[in-house]
Each structure stands twice: as structure tokens, then as C-alpha cells.
Design a protein around this motif. Structure first.
Motif, PDB file in Angstrom:
ATOM      1  N   LEU A 103       0.837  -1.202   0.000  1.00 20.71           N
ATOM      2  CA  LEU A 103       0.000   0.000   0.000  1.00 20.71           C
ATOM      3  C   LEU A 103       0.876   1.259   0.000  1.00 20.71           C
ATOM      4  CD1 LEU A 103      -2.833   1.242   0.155  1.00 20.71           C
ATOM      5  CD2 LEU A 103      -2.660   1.071   2.635  1.00 20.71           C
ATOM      6  N   THR A 104       1.926   1.235   0.818  1.00 20.55           N
ATOM      7  CA  THR A 104       2.868   2.357   0.853  1.00 20.55           C
ATOM      8  C   THR A 104       3.510   2.549  -0.512  1.00 20.55           C
ATOM      9  OG1 THR A 104       3.324   1.881   3.173  1.00 20.55           O
ATOM     10  CG2 THR A 104       4.915   3.262   2.018  1.00 20.55           C
ATOM     11  N   LEU A 105       3.900   1.454  -1.148  1.00 24.08           N
ATOM     12  CA  LEU A 105       4.520   1.521  -2.470  1.00 24.08           C
ATOM     13  C   LEU A 105       3.537   2.054  -3.506  1.00 24.08           C
ATOM     14  CD1 LEU A 105       7.159   0.796  -3.928  1.00 24.08           C
ATOM     15  CD2 LEU A 105       6.164  -1.449  -4.388  1.00 24.08           C
ATOM     16  N   TRP A 106       2.285   1.658  -3.380  1.00 24.32           N
ATOM     17  CA  TRP A 106       1.247   2.110  -4.308  1.00 24.32           C
ATOM     18  C   TRP A 106       1.090   3.633  -4.263  1.00 24.32           C
ATOM     19  CZ3 TRP A 106      -4.174   3.413  -3.278  1.00 24.32           C
ATOM     20  CH2 TRP A 106      -4.950   3.474  -4.429  1.00 24.32           C
ATOM     21  N   VAL A 107       1.315   4.224  -3.092  1.00 25.15           N
ATOM     22  CA  VAL A 107       1.239   5.672  -2.942  1.00 25.15           C
ATOM     23  C   VAL A 107       2.563   6.330  -3.335  1.00 25.15           C
ATOM     24  CG1 VAL A 107       0.950   7.532  -1.259  1.00 25.15           C
ATOM     25  CG2 VAL A 107      -0.531   5.527  -1.148  1.00 25.15           C
ATOM     26  N   ALA A 108       3.678   5.698  -3.003  1.00 22.10           N
ATOM     27  CA  ALA A 108       4.994   6.310  -3.190  1.00 22.10           C
ATOM     28  C   ALA A 108       5.433   6.381  -4.654  1.00 22.10           C
ATOM     29  CB  ALA A 108       6.041   5.555  -2.388  1.00 22.10           C
ATOM     30  N   VAL A 109       5.145   5.350  -5.429  1.00 21.40           N
ATOM     31  CA  VAL A 109       5.616   5.329  -6.820  1.00 21.40           C
ATOM     32  C   VAL A 109       5.005   6.459  -7.651  1.00 21.40           C
ATOM     33  CG1 VAL A 109       5.593   3.981  -8.966  1.00 21.40           C
ATOM     34  CG2 VAL A 109       6.295   2.916  -6.828  1.00 21.40           C
ATOM     35  N   PRO A 110       3.683   6.663  -7.641  1.00 16.99           N
ATOM     36  CA  PRO A 110       3.150   7.797  -8.414  1.00 16.99           C
ATOM     37  C   PRO A 110       3.699   9.147  -7.933  1.00 16.99           C
ATOM     38  CG  PRO A 110       1.369   6.322  -7.791  1.00 16.99           C
ATOM     39  CD  PRO A 110       2.590   5.861  -7.075  1.00 16.99           C
ATOM     40  N   GLU A 111       3.885   9.282  -6.621  1.00 14.11           N
ATOM     41  CA  GLU A 111       4.447  10.525  -6.083  1.00 14.11           C
ATOM     42  C   GLU A 111       5.856  10.745  -6.613  1.00 14.11           C
ATOM     43  OE1 GLU A 111       4.539  14.013  -3.720  1.00 14.11           O
ATOM     44  OE2 GLU A 111       2.865  12.716  -4.248  1.00 14.11           O
ATOM     45  N   ALA A 112       6.662   9.706  -6.597  1.00  7.85           N
ATOM     46  CA  ALA A 112       8.030   9.815  -7.103  1.00  7.85           C
ATOM     47  C   ALA A 112       8.034  10.135  -8.593  1.00  7.85           C
ATOM     48  CB  ALA A 112       8.797   8.522  -6.824  1.00  7.85           C
ATOM     49  N   LEU A 113       7.167   9.477  -9.347  1.00  9.17           N
ATOM     50  CA  LEU A 113       7.110   9.736 -10.791  1.00  9.17           C
ATOM     51  C   LEU A 113       6.662  11.167 -11.082  1.00  9.17           C
ATOM     52  CD1 LEU A 113       5.631   6.346 -12.053  1.00  9.17           C
ATOM     53  CD2 LEU A 113       7.997   7.153 -12.219  1.00  9.17           C
ATOM     54  N   ASP A 114       5.721  11.680 -10.293  1.00 11.45           N
ATOM     55  CA  ASP A 114       5.289  13.078 -10.453  1.00 11.45           C
ATOM     56  C   ASP A 114       6.435  14.044 -10.182  1.00 11.45           C
ATOM     57  OD1 ASP A 114       2.735  12.349 -11.140  1.00 11.45           O
ATOM     58  OD2 ASP A 114       1.874  12.748  -9.153  1.00 11.45           O
ATOM     59  N   LYS A 115       7.181  13.807  -9.107  1.00 12.57           N
ATOM     60  CA  LYS A 115       8.299  14.695  -8.756  1.00 12.57           C
ATOM     61  C   LYS A 115       9.386  14.640  -9.819  1.00 12.57           C
ATOM     62  CE  LYS A 115       6.450  15.910  -4.901  1.00 12.57           C
ATOM     63  NZ  LYS A 115       5.871  17.209  -4.696  1.00 12.57           N
ATOM     64  N   ILE A 116       9.636  13.447 -10.364  1.00 11.97           N
ATOM     65  CA  ILE A 116      10.640  13.318 -11.426  1.00 11.97           C
ATOM     66  C   ILE A 116      10.168  14.046 -12.677  1.00 11.97           C
ATOM     67  CG2 ILE A 116      11.749  11.663 -12.978  1.00 11.97           C
ATOM     68  CD1 ILE A 116      11.776   9.713 -10.554  1.00 11.97           C
ATOM     69  N   ALA A 117       8.897  13.903 -13.028  1.00  9.19           N
ATOM     70  CA  ALA A 117       8.357  14.574 -14.217  1.00  9.19           C
ATOM     71  C   ALA A 117       8.397  16.093 -14.069  1.00  9.19           C
ATOM     72  CB  ALA A 117       6.935  14.101 -14.472  1.00  9.19           C
ATOM     73  N   VAL A 126      21.703  26.874  -2.780  1.00 12.76           N
ATOM     74  CA  VAL A 126      21.958  25.723  -3.645  1.00 12.76           C
ATOM     75  C   VAL A 126      20.616  25.102  -3.984  1.00 12.76           C
ATOM     76  CG1 VAL A 126      23.105  23.493  -3.838  1.00 12.76           C
ATOM     77  CG2 VAL A 126      24.179  25.312  -2.500  1.00 12.76           C
ATOM     78  N   ARG A 127      20.277  25.078  -5.252  1.00 14.93           N
ATOM     79  CA  ARG A 127      18.983  24.527  -5.681  1.00 14.93           C
ATOM     80  C   ARG A 127      19.160  23.035  -5.973  1.00 14.93           C
ATOM     81  NH1 ARG A 127      14.863  27.922  -6.694  1.00 14.93           N
ATOM     82  NH2 ARG A 127      14.009  26.482  -8.218  1.00 14.93           N
ATOM     83  N   TRP A 128      18.903  22.240  -4.942  1.00 15.83           N
ATOM     84  CA  TRP A 128      19.063  20.788  -5.059  1.00 15.83           C
ATOM     85  C   TRP A 128      17.905  20.202  -5.854  1.00 15.83           C
ATOM     86  CZ3 TRP A 128      23.506  18.745  -3.706  1.00 15.83           C
ATOM     87  CH2 TRP A 128      24.267  19.381  -2.741  1.00 15.83           C
ATOM     88  N   PRO A 129      18.186  19.257  -6.750  1.00 17.56           N
ATOM     89  CA  PRO A 129      17.090  18.580  -7.458  1.00 17.56           C
ATOM     90  C   PRO A 129      16.386  17.595  -6.516  1.00 17.56           C
ATOM     91  CG  PRO A 129      19.219  17.741  -8.193  1.00 17.56           C
ATOM     92  CD  PRO A 129      19.499  18.846  -7.228  1.00 17.56           C
ATOM     93  N   LEU A 130      15.255  17.999  -5.985  1.00 16.27           N
ATOM     94  CA  LEU A 130      14.525  17.184  -5.014  1.00 16.27           C
ATOM     95  C   LEU A 130      14.013  15.873  -5.599  1.00 16.27           C
ATOM     96  CD1 LEU A 130      12.387  19.846  -3.145  1.00 16.27           C
ATOM     97  CD2 LEU A 130      14.420  18.677  -2.329  1.00 16.27           C
ATOM     98  N   TYR A 131      13.725  15.879  -6.880  1.00 16.15           N
ATOM     99  CA  TYR A 131      13.148  14.687  -7.486  1.00 16.15           C
ATOM    100  C   TYR A 131      14.071  13.474  -7.369  1.00 16.15           C
ATOM    101  CZ  TYR A 131      16.054  16.037 -11.503  1.00 16.15           C
ATOM    102  OH  TYR A 131      17.094  16.382 -12.318  1.00 16.15           O
ATOM    103  N   MET A 132      15.360  13.684  -7.273  1.00 17.47           N
ATOM    104  CA  MET A 132      16.282  12.559  -7.137  1.00 17.47           C
ATOM    105  C   MET A 132      16.141  11.867  -5.774  1.00 17.47           C
ATOM    106  SD  MET A 132      17.703  12.168  -9.966  1.00 17.47           S
ATOM    107  CE  MET A 132      18.938  10.980  -9.525  1.00 17.47           C
ATOM    108  N   SER A 133      15.754  12.631  -4.748  1.00 19.07           N
ATOM    109  CA  SER A 133      15.611  12.021  -3.423  1.00 19.07           C
ATOM    110  C   SER A 133      14.355  11.163  -3.313  1.00 19.07           C
ATOM    111  CB  SER A 133      15.604  13.098  -2.339  1.00 19.07           C
ATOM    112  OG  SER A 133      14.453  13.889  -2.425  1.00 19.07           O
ATOM    113  N   TYR A 134      13.398  11.359  -4.211  1.00 17.84           N
ATOM    114  CA  TYR A 134      12.163  10.571  -4.177  1.00 17.84           C
ATOM    115  C   TYR A 134      12.345   9.167  -4.741  1.00 17.84           C
ATOM    116  CZ  TYR A 134       9.219  14.457  -2.762  1.00 17.84           C
ATOM    117  OH  TYR A 134       8.636  15.471  -2.060  1.00 17.84           O
ATOM    118  N   VAL A 135      13.458   8.902  -5.376  1.00 17.09           N
ATOM    119  CA  VAL A 135      13.712   7.599  -5.983  1.00 17.09           C
ATOM    120  C   VAL A 135      13.996   6.536  -4.927  1.00 17.09           C
ATOM    121  CG1 VAL A 135      15.355   6.343  -7.440  1.00 17.09           C
ATOM    122  CG2 VAL A 135      14.529   8.593  -8.128  1.00 17.09           C
TER     123      VAL A 135
END
Length: 166
Positions: A103-117, A126-135
Motif C-alpha cells: 500500500l505504501t509503495l502504491w502511494v509512493a511510486v506515483p508521487e516519485a514519478l510526479d516529482k521526477i516529471a 543551492v537549488r538541489w534537485p529534489l526529485y532525485m531524493s524521491y527515488v
């Protein structure tokens, strides 16, 4: 090589990467503290540690902690429950944990994909790319779910009480 052998290799890689990140975090924080003492701190050390290294350290070793017994466990009823044939109670509780993490994975994967997109970045000097931390969160949870499936199919041998498995 068996599927469990492949999983164990991935788990060990996760442990090694997490250990390397821990050493890197200690180094970055130490250099930053020394730099603050001398008047020129290491810019972005806190953010780098917080956004990347801590996430890796927390989630990549989760699967291996199941095998080594590194997670917190309640063992009050364990001597009684181990007497149930086929380790049915262990398999049932592992299945419940698997359901929760799926269930956690079901929520986390779309969130990570949204942040990467979105290519989300932090604010500040320093403007860190946050989307990399969601992986790293979904990667750690996938490894954990695979380990839980393996534990349901073939549970690890029962360890004597008071011993640690390494």
C-alpha cells in the motif's frame, strides 16, 4: 543463481550503499562544522545530508534488516507462537506487513514519478534537485516487499532467543 540469491545480492548492495552514504554524511557534516568554526561553512551540506543521504540510509537497508533481525521486534509471545506448525503466525504477520508496504509503495511510486516529471528543486542558495531524493524510498520498499515475499514462501530459520544473526 536462485532468485533469493539475487535478492540477497541486491540487499547487500543496498547495505553497502547506505554505509557509504553514512560515511559521506559524517564527512560532510564534519567538514561543515569545521568550516563554520573557521568562518566558511560547506554550503549545502545540511540539505545534501537531509534530502539524499538520510533517505538512502533509512530505506535501502530495510530488506536486509528483516534477515538480520535489525528491526525492532516484540518477542513477548514469540516462544508460544513458534509452536504453531508451519510457522503460520510468522507467515501471517509477514503477509500483513507485506500488504502494508505494498500500500505504501502504491502511494509512493506515483508521487516519485510526479516529482521526477516536474523536475522539482529546492529553494535556497543551492537549488538541489529534489526529485532525485524521491527515488530511494520506492527502491527500498520494493526490496523490502521482495524480501517479505521470500519470507512468506521460505521463512528464515528460527534463531535462538538473545542471539543476533549477522
Amino acid at each position: 543463481m536462485t532468485p533469493i540469491g539475487i535478492l540477497e545480492r541486491f540487499e547487500r548492495v543496498g547495505d553497502v550503499v547506505a554505509a557509504a552514504c553514512l560515511l559521506l554524511m559524517m564527512g560532510a557534516i564534519s567538514i561543515d562544522a569545521l568550516g563554520r568554526f573557521m568562518g566558511s561553512p560547506l554550503q549545502g551540506a545540511y540539505e545534501f545530508s537531509e534530502l539524499y543521504l538520510m533517505v538512502i540510509i533509512a530505506f535501502l537497508p530495510l530488506a536486509r534488516s528483516v534477515v538480520t533481525g535489525g528491526q525492532v521486534r516484540m518477542e513477548l509471545l514469540l516462544p508460544v507462537l513458534e509452536k504453531v506448525p508451519g510457522r503460520a503466525v510468522y507467515r501471517a504477520t509477514t503477509a500483513l506487513a507485506l500488504a502494508a508496504f505494498l500500500l505504501t509503495l502504491w502511494v509512493a511510486v506515483p508521487e516519485a514519478l510526479d516529482k521526477i516529471a516536474e523536475r522539482e528543486t529546492s529553494y535556497g542558495l543551492v537549488r538541489w534537485p529534489l526529485y532525485m531524493s524521491y527515488v530511494w524510498f520506492p527502491v527500498g520498499i520494493v526490496l523490502l516487499c521482495l524480501r517479505l515475499v521470500a519470507e512468506i514462501i521460505r521463512p528464515a530459520p528460527v534463531k535462538p532467543h538473545g542471539t543476533d544473526a549477522i
